[in-house]
Design a protein around this motif. Structure first.
Motif, short mmCIF file in Angstrom:
data_model
loop_
_atom_site.label_atom_id
_atom_site.label_comp_id
_atom_site.label_asym_id
_atom_site.label_seq_id
_atom_site.Cartn_x
_atom_site.Cartn_y
_atom_site.Cartn_z
N PRO A 140 -0.65 4.81 -4.63
CA PRO A 140 0.90 4.97 -4.70
C PRO A 140 1.07 4.90 -6.69
N VAL A 141 1.90 5.68 -6.55
CA VAL A 141 2.35 5.89 -7.83
C VAL A 141 4.77 5.29 -8.24
N ALA A 142 5.15 4.94 -9.39
CA ALA A 142 6.46 5.30 -9.80
C ALA A 142 6.10 5.41 -10.91
N PHE A 143 7.33 5.51 -11.63
CA PHE A 143 7.90 6.01 -12.88
C PHE A 143 8.49 5.12 -13.42
N ILE A 144 8.73 4.78 -14.75
CA ILE A 144 9.34 4.64 -15.59
C ILE A 144 9.89 5.91 -16.07
N THR A 145 11.64 5.63 -16.40
CA THR A 145 12.71 6.57 -16.90
C THR A 145 13.41 6.18 -17.58
N GLY A 146 13.63 6.96 -18.29
CA GLY A 146 14.98 6.99 -19.35
C GLY A 146 16.09 7.47 -18.26
N HIS A 147 17.56 6.93 -19.26
CA HIS A 147 19.15 7.58 -18.25
C HIS A 147 18.32 8.93 -18.09
N GLY A 148 18.39 9.86 -19.21
CA GLY A 148 18.62 11.18 -18.86
C GLY A 148 17.63 12.02 -18.00
N ASP A 149 16.53 11.05 -18.07
CA ASP A 149 15.34 11.73 -17.44
C ASP A 149 14.74 11.30 -15.35
N VAL A 150 16.62 10.43 -14.93
CA VAL A 150 16.36 10.49 -13.38
C VAL A 150 16.57 11.80 -12.30
N SER A 151 17.20 12.88 -12.84
CA SER A 151 16.68 13.82 -12.00
C SER A 151 15.21 14.58 -11.83
N MET A 152 14.31 14.07 -12.97
CA MET A 152 13.23 14.69 -13.28
C MET A 152 12.25 13.52 -12.16
N ALA A 153 12.61 11.89 -12.62
CA ALA A 153 12.44 11.26 -11.46
C ALA A 153 12.28 11.54 -10.09
N VAL A 154 13.68 11.56 -9.65
CA VAL A 154 14.05 12.38 -7.74
C VAL A 154 12.85 14.03 -7.73
N SER A 155 12.09 13.87 -8.61
CA SER A 155 11.24 15.61 -8.33
C SER A 155 10.21 15.12 -7.69
N ARG A 174 6.76 14.32 -4.88
CA ARG A 174 5.92 15.03 -4.80
C ARG A 174 5.03 13.72 -3.92
N GLY A 175 6.09 12.75 -3.61
CA GLY A 175 5.08 11.55 -2.89
C GLY A 175 5.27 9.93 -3.67
N ALA A 176 5.99 10.09 -4.43
CA ALA A 176 6.29 9.02 -5.88
C ALA A 176 7.20 7.77 -5.26
N VAL A 177 6.42 6.36 -4.55
CA VAL A 177 6.89 6.16 -3.89
C VAL A 177 8.41 5.41 -4.50
N ASP A 178 8.26 5.62 -6.26
CA ASP A 178 9.74 5.57 -6.37
C ASP A 178 10.07 5.83 -8.52
N PHE A 179 11.35 5.36 -8.56
CA PHE A 179 11.66 4.93 -10.20
C PHE A 179 12.08 4.51 -10.53
N ILE A 180 11.64 3.64 -11.89
CA ILE A 180 12.19 2.35 -12.16
C ILE A 180 13.33 2.80 -13.50
N GLU A 181 14.63 3.10 -13.62
CA GLU A 181 15.35 3.22 -15.16
C GLU A 181 15.14 2.33 -16.20
N LYS A 182 14.86 2.52 -17.54
CA LYS A 182 14.75 1.01 -18.52
C LYS A 182 16.92 1.08 -19.11
N PRO A 183 16.37 -0.50 -19.14
CA PRO A 183 15.08 -1.64 -19.21
C PRO A 183 15.40 -1.54 -17.42
N PHE A 184 14.14 -2.18 -17.14
CA PHE A 184 14.43 -2.51 -15.67
C PHE A 184 14.15 -4.87 -15.58
N LYS A 185 13.92 -4.55 -14.54
CA LYS A 185 14.25 -6.30 -13.98
C LYS A 185 13.29 -6.89 -13.71
N GLU A 186 13.05 -8.13 -14.13
CA GLU A 186 11.28 -8.75 -13.92
C GLU A 186 11.71 -8.68 -12.18
#
Length: 215
Positions: free
Chosen positions: A89-104, A108-120
């Motif tokens: 399982p993989v998840a992605f760290i993204t900046g604000h401008g990368d959200v649409s890329m993270a959705v893609s 492809r099977g990613a569990v989720d993505f988390i935006e910077k700055p992320f909460k613990e």
């Protein structure tokens, strides 16, 4: 502090962090280790892939990837993991401008993505979800290996009989299909049940249908 369930398990569980930003790697390592996770960091996708070559395949693991990295990107790394049959399982760290890329990546099977700055709490919840998926995947893969090992004990004729049992054919129909006697079919059925260590037809069907490989 969230005490991860992996601290209570005898099975090794590792969170891989792959990011070319040292500050991000340090931050993630500190947050995750302080919550009881075992963390392994890599500064590039290439180094991460190289490390997997010497990793115990029974290790339950998940990965947090940066979408944008120098060299191989996080998206390209995800594709490599899939193509090389390393389906952790993989998840992605993204900046604000990368959200649409993270959705893609999720398509492809990613569990989720988390935006910077992320909460613990969000980070730990995401890792827990990935580990839950990894445990299920590992259990299913282990069961498939057991099933395939049992099925490999069958002779060619027994496999032919099993295929027809799974298809719902009666003993007389199987005998006609294969040009053998009903007693021979019954003998094959008994051998199949013994070799596959099942006592009922329902158990036999459940085991046979759980095998992704053709019989």
């Amino acid at each position: 502090m969230n005490l991860s369930s992996n601290t209570k398990s005898n099975q090794a569980e590792v969170v891989y962090v792959v990011d070319d930003d040292e500050a991000v790697r340090d931050s993630l390592t500190w947050l995750l280790e302080s919550n009881g996770y075992v963390v392994r960091c890599h500064a590039s996708a290439e180094r991460f892939l190289q490390s997997l070559q010497s990793t115990d395949k029974s290790t339950i693991s998940c990965a947090i990837l940066d979408v944008r990295m120098s060299g191989m990107s996080g998206l390209e790394l995800q594709e490599r993991l899939i193509s090389e049959n390393l389906p952790m399982p993989v998840a992605f760290i993204t900046g604000h401008g990368d959200v649409s890329m993270a959705v893609s990546t999720m398509k492809r099977g990613a569990v989720d993505f988390i935006e910077k700055p992320f909460k613990e709490n969000d980070l730990c919840a995401l890792v827990d979800r990935m580990f839950a998926k990894a445990r299920v995947d590992y259990s299913q893969a282990s069961q498939r290996k057991v099933t395939q090992s049992l099925l490999s004990k069958l002779t060619g004729r027994e496999r032919q009989v099993l295929e027809r049992i799974v298809a719902g054919r009666l003993n007389k129909q199987i005998a006609d299909d294969l040009g053998i006697s009903i007693k021979t079919v019954e003998a094959h059925r008994a051998n199949i049940m013994e070799k596959l260590n099942v006592n009922t037809v329902a158990d036999l069907l459940r085991l046979a249908l759980s095998d992704p490989q053709p019989n």
